[in-house]
Motif scaffolding. Structure first.
Motif, PDB file in Angstrom:
ATOM      1  N   CYS A  73       0.857  -1.187   0.000  1.00 22.97           N
ATOM      2  CA  CYS A  73       0.000   0.000   0.000  1.00 22.97           C
ATOM      3  C   CYS A  73       0.896   1.242   0.000  1.00 22.97           C
ATOM      4  O   CYS A  73       2.117   1.147   0.045  1.00 22.97           O
ATOM      5  N   GLY A  74       0.253   2.377  -0.005  1.00 23.65           N
ATOM      6  CA  GLY A  74       0.990   3.638   0.077  1.00 23.65           C
ATOM      7  C   GLY A  74       0.667   4.540  -1.083  1.00 23.65           C
ATOM      8  O   GLY A  74       0.824   4.156  -2.237  1.00 23.65           O
ATOM      9  N   GLY A  75       0.234   5.767  -0.768  1.00 24.59           N
ATOM     10  CA  GLY A  75      -0.219   6.658  -1.819  1.00 24.59           C
ATOM     11  C   GLY A  75       0.850   7.527  -2.437  1.00 24.59           C
ATOM     12  O   GLY A  75       0.586   8.240  -3.399  1.00 24.59           O
ATOM     13  N   SER A  76       2.067   7.526  -1.911  1.00 21.10           N
ATOM     14  CA  SER A  76       3.114   8.406  -2.461  1.00 21.10           C
ATOM     15  C   SER A  76       4.467   7.717  -2.436  1.00 21.10           C
ATOM     16  O   SER A  76       5.474   8.319  -2.068  1.00 21.10           O
ATOM     17  N   GLU A  77       4.492   6.450  -2.813  1.00 20.32           N
ATOM     18  CA  GLU A  77       5.724   5.673  -2.799  1.00 20.32           C
ATOM     19  C   GLU A  77       6.759   6.248  -3.770  1.00 20.32           C
ATOM     20  O   GLU A  77       7.962   6.165  -3.517  1.00 20.32           O
ATOM     21  N   GLU A  78       6.294   6.834  -4.880  1.00 17.88           N
ATOM     22  CA  GLU A  78       7.243   7.370  -5.861  1.00 17.88           C
ATOM     23  C   GLU A  78       7.981   8.606  -5.347  1.00 17.88           C
ATOM     24  O   GLU A  78       9.021   8.980  -5.889  1.00 17.88           O
ATOM     25  N   TRP A 183     -14.537  -8.578   4.115  1.00 17.38           N
ATOM     26  CA  TRP A 183     -14.329  -8.368   2.682  1.00 17.38           C
ATOM     27  C   TRP A 183     -15.524  -7.684   2.037  1.00 17.38           C
ATOM     28  O   TRP A 183     -15.364  -6.806   1.180  1.00 17.38           O
ATOM     29  N   LYS A 184     -16.718  -8.037   2.430  1.00 22.64           N
ATOM     30  CA  LYS A 184     -17.919  -7.509   1.788  1.00 22.64           C
ATOM     31  C   LYS A 184     -18.190  -6.048   2.140  1.00 22.64           C
ATOM     32  O   LYS A 184     -19.162  -5.469   1.639  1.00 22.64           O
ATOM     33  N   THR A 185     -17.389  -5.449   3.000  1.00 23.27           N
ATOM     34  CA  THR A 185     -17.545  -4.020   3.293  1.00 23.27           C
ATOM     35  C   THR A 185     -16.567  -3.167   2.484  1.00 23.27           C
ATOM     36  O   THR A 185     -16.462  -1.968   2.715  1.00 23.27           O
ATOM     37  N   THR A 186     -15.876  -3.788   1.519  1.00 21.14           N
ATOM     38  CA  THR A 186     -14.822  -3.105   0.762  1.00 21.14           C
ATOM     39  C   THR A 186     -15.382  -2.451  -0.490  1.00 21.14           C
ATOM     40  O   THR A 186     -16.048  -3.101  -1.297  1.00 21.14           O
ATOM     41  N   GLY A 187     -15.108  -1.170  -0.652  1.00 17.30           N
ATOM     42  CA  GLY A 187     -15.472  -0.460  -1.868  1.00 17.30           C
ATOM     43  C   GLY A 187     -14.245  -0.193  -2.710  1.00 17.30           C
ATOM     44  O   GLY A 187     -13.116  -0.158  -2.207  1.00 17.30           O
ATOM     45  N   SER A 188     -14.447  -0.004  -4.012  1.00 13.97           N
ATOM     46  CA  SER A 188     -13.328   0.166  -4.938  1.00 13.97           C
ATOM     47  C   SER A 188     -13.556   1.360  -5.851  1.00 13.97           C
ATOM     48  O   SER A 188     -14.692   1.692  -6.202  1.00 13.97           O
ATOM     49  N   THR A 189     -12.446   1.991  -6.240  1.00 16.75           N
ATOM     50  CA  THR A 189     -12.521   3.091  -7.207  1.00 16.75           C
ATOM     51  C   THR A 189     -12.302   2.599  -8.631  1.00 16.75           C
ATOM     52  O   THR A 189     -12.430   3.389  -9.566  1.00 16.75           O
ATOM     53  N   GLY A 190     -11.932   1.334  -8.811  1.00 19.50           N
ATOM     54  CA  GLY A 190     -11.653   0.818 -10.146  1.00 19.50           C
ATOM     55  C   GLY A 190     -12.798   0.001 -10.693  1.00 19.50           C
ATOM     56  O   GLY A 190     -12.701  -1.228 -10.782  1.00 19.50           O
ATOM     57  N   LEU A 191     -13.888   0.670 -11.071  1.00 20.46           N
ATOM     58  CA  LEU A 191     -15.082  -0.058 -11.501  1.00 20.46           C
ATOM     59  C   LEU A 191     -15.588   0.344 -12.883  1.00 20.46           C
ATOM     60  O   LEU A 191     -16.150  -0.488 -13.590  1.00 20.46           O
ATOM     61  N   MET A 202      -2.684   7.462 -11.019  1.00 16.75           N
ATOM     62  CA  MET A 202      -3.484   7.131  -9.840  1.00 16.75           C
ATOM     63  C   MET A 202      -3.271   5.671  -9.451  1.00 16.75           C
ATOM     64  O   MET A 202      -2.889   4.835 -10.263  1.00 16.75           O
ATOM     65  N   ARG A 203      -3.545   5.375  -8.196  1.00 14.34           N
ATOM     66  CA  ARG A 203      -3.507   4.006  -7.698  1.00 14.34           C
ATOM     67  C   ARG A 203      -4.924   3.511  -7.443  1.00 14.34           C
ATOM     68  O   ARG A 203      -5.850   4.311  -7.276  1.00 14.34           O
ATOM     69  N   LEU A 204      -5.069   2.200  -7.414  1.00 12.68           N
ATOM     70  CA  LEU A 204      -6.361   1.618  -7.067  1.00 12.68           C
ATOM     71  C   LEU A 204      -6.681   1.960  -5.620  1.00 12.68           C
ATOM     72  O   LEU A 204      -5.883   1.694  -4.714  1.00 12.68           O
ATOM     73  N   GLY A 205      -7.838   2.550  -5.404  1.00 11.94           N
ATOM     74  CA  GLY A 205      -8.246   2.931  -4.054  1.00 11.94           C
ATOM     75  C   GLY A 205      -9.326   2.013  -3.523  1.00 11.94           C
ATOM     76  O   GLY A 205     -10.293   1.702  -4.221  1.00 11.94           O
ATOM     77  N   LEU A 206      -9.164   1.554  -2.295  1.00 12.00           N
ATOM     78  CA  LEU A 206     -10.186   0.787  -1.591  1.00 12.00           C
ATOM     79  C   LEU A 206     -10.663   1.607  -0.406  1.00 12.00           C
ATOM     80  O   LEU A 206      -9.861   2.270   0.264  1.00 12.00           O
ATOM     81  N   LYS A 225       1.070   0.069  -7.667  1.00 10.26           N
ATOM     82  CA  LYS A 225       1.759   1.090  -8.454  1.00 10.26           C
ATOM     83  C   LYS A 225       0.767   2.067  -9.082  1.00 10.26           C
ATOM     84  O   LYS A 225      -0.431   1.800  -9.144  1.00 10.26           O
ATOM     85  N   GLN A 226       1.288   3.164  -9.584  1.00 12.22           N
ATOM     86  CA  GLN A 226       0.464   4.142 -10.276  1.00 12.22           C
ATOM     87  C   GLN A 226      -0.015   3.573 -11.606  1.00 12.22           C
ATOM     88  O   GLN A 226       0.705   2.834 -12.278  1.00 12.22           O
ATOM     89  N   GLY A 227      -1.229   3.957 -11.990  1.00 12.55           N
ATOM     90  CA  GLY A 227      -1.779   3.507 -13.253  1.00 12.55           C
ATOM     91  C   GLY A 227      -1.222   4.307 -14.419  1.00 12.55           C
ATOM     92  O   GLY A 227      -0.772   5.437 -14.268  1.00 12.55           O
ATOM     93  N   GLN A 228      -1.280   3.696 -15.601  1.00 13.88           N
ATOM     94  CA  GLN A 228      -0.818   4.355 -16.819  1.00 13.88           C
ATOM     95  C   GLN A 228      -1.971   4.609 -17.784  1.00 13.88           C
ATOM     96  O   GLN A 228      -1.769   4.777 -18.982  1.00 13.88           O
ATOM     97  N   GLY A 229      -3.177   4.635 -17.244  1.00 17.42           N
ATOM     98  CA  GLY A 229      -4.335   4.852 -18.097  1.00 17.42           C
ATOM     99  C   GLY A 229      -4.942   3.542 -18.547  1.00 17.42           C
ATOM    100  O   GLY A 229      -4.545   2.456 -18.134  1.00 17.42           O
TER     101      GLY A 229
END
Length: 378
Positions: A73-78, A183-191, A202-206, A225-229
């Protein structure tokens, strides 16, 4: 660097005076935006239907077996290494020079009576005051920033246990600590395909919202990792969903990464999310990137130094043994798991996550402007 997670935890545990002060500085539009959360928006993010036909993860994945999968995890690893560079190249030398100078002046005044004078004693007092001030300011304000990437856990981790159907987050206490969610309480930004253009960098957000977890605050995790589109975030979410819903046989086996302080990870982190952009960029841009390679070497070296100065995170025993025959299932995190002071602050900020009923109203289309009639000179 755990800057995003630290700032988020500071926000949800904000004291009442600080929150009133920050709210007073907000504009009316910012206040309106913070109160524009609808239950319909949340329902869309909690969706366990197939999101992609090509499940795959970009890693790093540290463990993958029949019981659990573990990812970084981690939002600013780069950006990791910048703070280490500032500390090792700036703050530590300043503290060392001022402290050594103050001790040297003091030692001379004590041992060499012949050279002692009003001027030397004054210089000793000044150097001692400077050294004490630098150490005090760093101890009060600097250490809490330094520990975001030095002398702390080497990585933030997320573990998906498919036997217990739980998700575990491993973070330092100043970023929220170790927590457990069903697990069933998990939401995702990649839908959604319409968000593919927004996934660059951007990274996949839960997310775990209070309406599902029963906690007075929201939790989040930014994976990998960060997405490339394109559909990378949806592919990664589908990989996790299939693993948890169907098992490891339903997804391609990922390449495992080491949790040791690898220099390859340190230098490659700076280029996350840039591969596709770099390939399609002009030769002029590629030439400019080659000209600034010393900066990448310096930051990469500082990133590696940060990894060397941290320790490998270790899960609590109950989470390590979760899913094994005869072992207890970890209890989901509740408000009582936090210290009394943190409980009070979390409850004081619970209104941040209140939802308006129904779905977000559709925006009214703007009326086209009618051009003004042009006056014809007579």
């Amino acid at each position: 660097m755990y800057l995003i997670e630290w700032e988020f935890w500071q926000m949800i545990t904000e004291s009442e005076p600080k929150r009133k002060a920050s709210k007073a500085e907000m504009t009316s539009s910012e206040i309106r935006m913070t109160n524009e959360f609808y239950a319909g928006d949340l329902e869309e993010e909690f969706n366990f239907q197939p999101a992609s036909e090509k499940p795959q993860t970009r890693g790093p994945v540290y463990a993958f077996n029949e019981n659990f999968m573990e990812m970084r995890c981690g939002g600013s690893e780069e950006k990791r290494g910048l703070l280490t560079l500032a500390v090792l190249g700036g703050i530590i030398p300043v503290i060392s020079v001022t402290t050594i100078s103050a001790v040297s002046f003091l030692w001379i005044d004590i041992t060499d009576h012949a050279t002692r004078s009003f001027i030397t004693v004054t210089l000793t007092l000044i150097m001692t005051l400077i050294a004490a001030t630098v150490i005090y300011l760093y101890a009060k304000h600097g250490i809490k920033l330094t520990r975001l990437e030095i002398l702390t856990s080497r990585h933030l981790l997320i573990r998906f246990n498919r036997i217990t159907q739980q998700v575990h987050l491993h973070r330092p206490s100043y970023c929220g600590g170790v927590v457990t969610f069903p697990w069933k309480t998990t939401g995702s930004t990649g839908l959604y395909p319409e968000d593919d253009s927004l996934s660059v960098g951007m990274r996949l957000g839960l997310i775990w919202h209070p309406i599902h977890t029963g906690l007075p605050h929201m939790e989040m995790a930014l994976l990998g990792k960060q997405g490339q589109g394109g559909s990378e975030l949806r592919d990664e979410w589908e990989f996790i969903r299939r693993y948890m819903e169907e098992g490891p046989h339903a997804v391609p086996r990922p390449r495992l990464s080491t949790q040791l302080p690898s220099p390859i990870q340190a230098f490659s982190a700076q280029f996350e999310g840039l591969g596709r952009f770099f390939r399609k960029s002009s030769w002029l841009f590629k030439l400019a990137m080659l000209m600034v390679w010393p900066a990448f070497v310096i930051i990469g070296t500082a990133h590696w130094a940060s990894l060397l100065l941290c320790w490998r995170p270790r899960w609590p025993k109950v989470i390590r043994e979760a899913g094994l025959p005869g072992k207890p299932v970890p209890s989901p995190t509740t408000l009582s798991d936090y210290p009394p002071e943190i409980q009070e602050r979390l409850l004081a900020n619970a209104d941040r996550w209140q939802l308006k009923p129904g779905k977000r109203p559709a925006k009214k289309p703007r009326k086209p402007r009618t051009p003004k009639a042009r006056k014809i000179p007579t």
